[in-house]
Scaffold this motif. Sequence first.
Motif, PDB file in Angstrom:
ATOM      1  N   GLU A   1      44.028 -38.214 -36.640  1.00 22.60           N
ATOM      2  CA  GLU A   1      43.215 -38.199 -37.850  1.00 22.60           C
ATOM      3  C   GLU A   1      43.578 -39.337 -38.792  1.00 22.60           C
ATOM      4  O   GLU A   1      42.811 -39.659 -39.710  1.00 22.60           O
ATOM      5  CB  GLU A   1      43.348 -36.857 -38.574  1.00 22.60           C
ATOM      6  N   GLU A   2      44.722 -39.962 -38.576  1.00 23.20           N
ATOM      7  CA  GLU A   2      45.142 -41.072 -39.430  1.00 23.20           C
ATOM      8  C   GLU A   2      44.583 -42.415 -38.956  1.00 23.20           C
ATOM      9  O   GLU A   2      44.846 -43.438 -39.579  1.00 23.20           O
ATOM     10  CB  GLU A   2      46.666 -41.121 -39.507  1.00 23.20           C
ATOM     11  N   TYR A   3      43.828 -42.407 -37.883  1.00 23.03           N
ATOM     12  CA  TYR A   3      43.175 -43.632 -37.411  1.00 23.03           C
ATOM     13  C   TYR A   3      41.800 -43.730 -38.073  1.00 23.03           C
ATOM     14  O   TYR A   3      40.860 -43.093 -37.652  1.00 23.03           O
ATOM     15  CB  TYR A   3      42.990 -43.592 -35.896  1.00 23.03           C
ATOM     16  N   SER A   4      41.716 -44.524 -39.111  1.00 22.56           N
ATOM     17  CA  SER A   4      40.430 -44.719 -39.774  1.00 22.56           C
ATOM     18  C   SER A   4      39.541 -45.620 -38.928  1.00 22.56           C
ATOM     19  O   SER A   4      40.007 -46.320 -38.019  1.00 22.56           O
ATOM     20  CB  SER A   4      40.628 -45.355 -41.151  1.00 22.56           C
ATOM     21  N   ASP A   5      38.251 -45.624 -39.228  1.00 19.50           N
ATOM     22  CA  ASP A   5      37.333 -46.536 -38.538  1.00 19.50           C
ATOM     23  C   ASP A   5      37.751 -47.987 -38.767  1.00 19.50           C
ATOM     24  O   ASP A   5      37.619 -48.828 -37.882  1.00 19.50           O
ATOM     25  CB  ASP A   5      35.899 -46.320 -39.032  1.00 19.50           C
ATOM     26  N   ALA A   6      38.263 -48.269 -39.966  1.00 19.45           N
ATOM     27  CA  ALA A   6      38.699 -49.635 -40.275  1.00 19.45           C
ATOM     28  C   ALA A   6      39.848 -50.053 -39.358  1.00 19.45           C
ATOM     29  O   ALA A   6      39.877 -51.191 -38.860  1.00 19.45           O
ATOM     30  CB  ALA A   6      39.134 -49.731 -41.736  1.00 19.45           C
ATOM     31  N   LEU A   7      40.790 -49.167 -39.116  1.00 18.92           N
ATOM     32  CA  LEU A   7      41.915 -49.478 -38.244  1.00 18.92           C
ATOM     33  C   LEU A   7      41.458 -49.667 -36.804  1.00 18.92           C
ATOM     34  O   LEU A   7      41.881 -50.606 -36.115  1.00 18.92           O
ATOM     35  CB  LEU A   7      42.950 -48.356 -38.320  1.00 18.92           C
ATOM     36  N   ILE A   8      40.571 -48.807 -36.340  1.00 17.97           N
ATOM     37  CA  ILE A   8      40.049 -48.936 -34.980  1.00 17.97           C
ATOM     38  C   ILE A   8      39.325 -50.258 -34.809  1.00 17.97           C
ATOM     39  O   ILE A   8      39.542 -50.989 -33.838  1.00 17.97           O
ATOM     40  CB  ILE A   8      39.117 -47.758 -34.648  1.00 17.97           C
ATOM     41  N   GLU A   9      38.467 -50.595 -35.750  1.00 19.66           N
ATOM     42  CA  GLU A   9      37.724 -51.851 -35.657  1.00 19.66           C
ATOM     43  C   GLU A   9      38.660 -53.050 -35.683  1.00 19.66           C
ATOM     44  O   GLU A   9      38.441 -54.042 -34.983  1.00 19.66           O
ATOM     45  CB  GLU A   9      36.705 -51.953 -36.788  1.00 19.66           C
ATOM     46  N   TYR A  10      39.702 -52.983 -36.497  1.00 22.61           N
ATOM     47  CA  TYR A  10      40.640 -54.109 -36.590  1.00 22.61           C
ATOM     48  C   TYR A  10      41.305 -54.358 -35.248  1.00 22.61           C
ATOM     49  O   TYR A  10      41.432 -55.499 -34.802  1.00 22.61           O
ATOM     50  CB  TYR A  10      41.699 -53.824 -37.660  1.00 22.61           C
TER      51      TYR A  10
END
Length: 266
Positions: free
Chosen positions: A82-91
């Motif tokens: 749950e701590e993986y935001s969409d921003a982190l995944i995209e990065y």
Amino acid sequence: MNKKILCGFLAAASLFGSAVFTGCSSKSSTPSELVAQSERIAGEMADMAENSPMYLDSVSVAYADGTLNVAVTFADTIVAVEEYSDALIEYVVAYYIKQRPGQNLDTVLNTLSAENGSLKITLANPQGDRKECTIGASRLKKLFFMKPSELNPAQVKSDIANIMEKRAEAYREAYKAENAEFAFEAGFAQYELVFANASAYSNLTQDSLRGRYQNVLRAQYDSYGECRGLIEGVLESLGIEGYRFVYTDKNDTKTLKAALPWRIIQ
């Protein structure tokens, strides 16, 4: 520091293989090229999971109706998806595809564009928690060209800090400190341990403090298996040069610091 969790994105990002992309292709009545691409990706993901057994439990890939579905299940119980935001995944996806330009990415992105399709990433941990992120074909193409500074690095670093902070308690317990905190400071991932008295570490020097954590970090990174390179690369791209450990006492009478740049851990 917990960089483990990031490696799950290698599974998602790897679906692009070695590639750069060209313009969009037109639709056709023939079977989608993504059928063959998904089979190729599935084989690569199986190898990756096999080579990262302490971190990844399984990775599956399936293609249907213009969507590439990549499901990653972590083996490590510390991973909080749950701590993986969409921003982190995209990065992480953006970082990975920039490292591997080639024909496979051309095919994946062009075909997804022609089918108005998308990539769907599902992350899961052993506790059964799930996180889903869908990235459309047009967004994937943009990720290839965008600079790290355009990919919400502040949010990404905040997410990674939350992930890495989970190791602070283990460090506190290992050396009987009263408190331990994590923060990014001056280019390093820093753990600060506060002891009741400076006598708890009076026999340590900067070199011995560095040595205390060198093997610990090496073992941690070795456990990432095939995911290690991506984890280190993403952190370096965010300006993180390695780790720093700081020992102090609650009366702030003595402070001891030791930095461990990447070359010392590798």
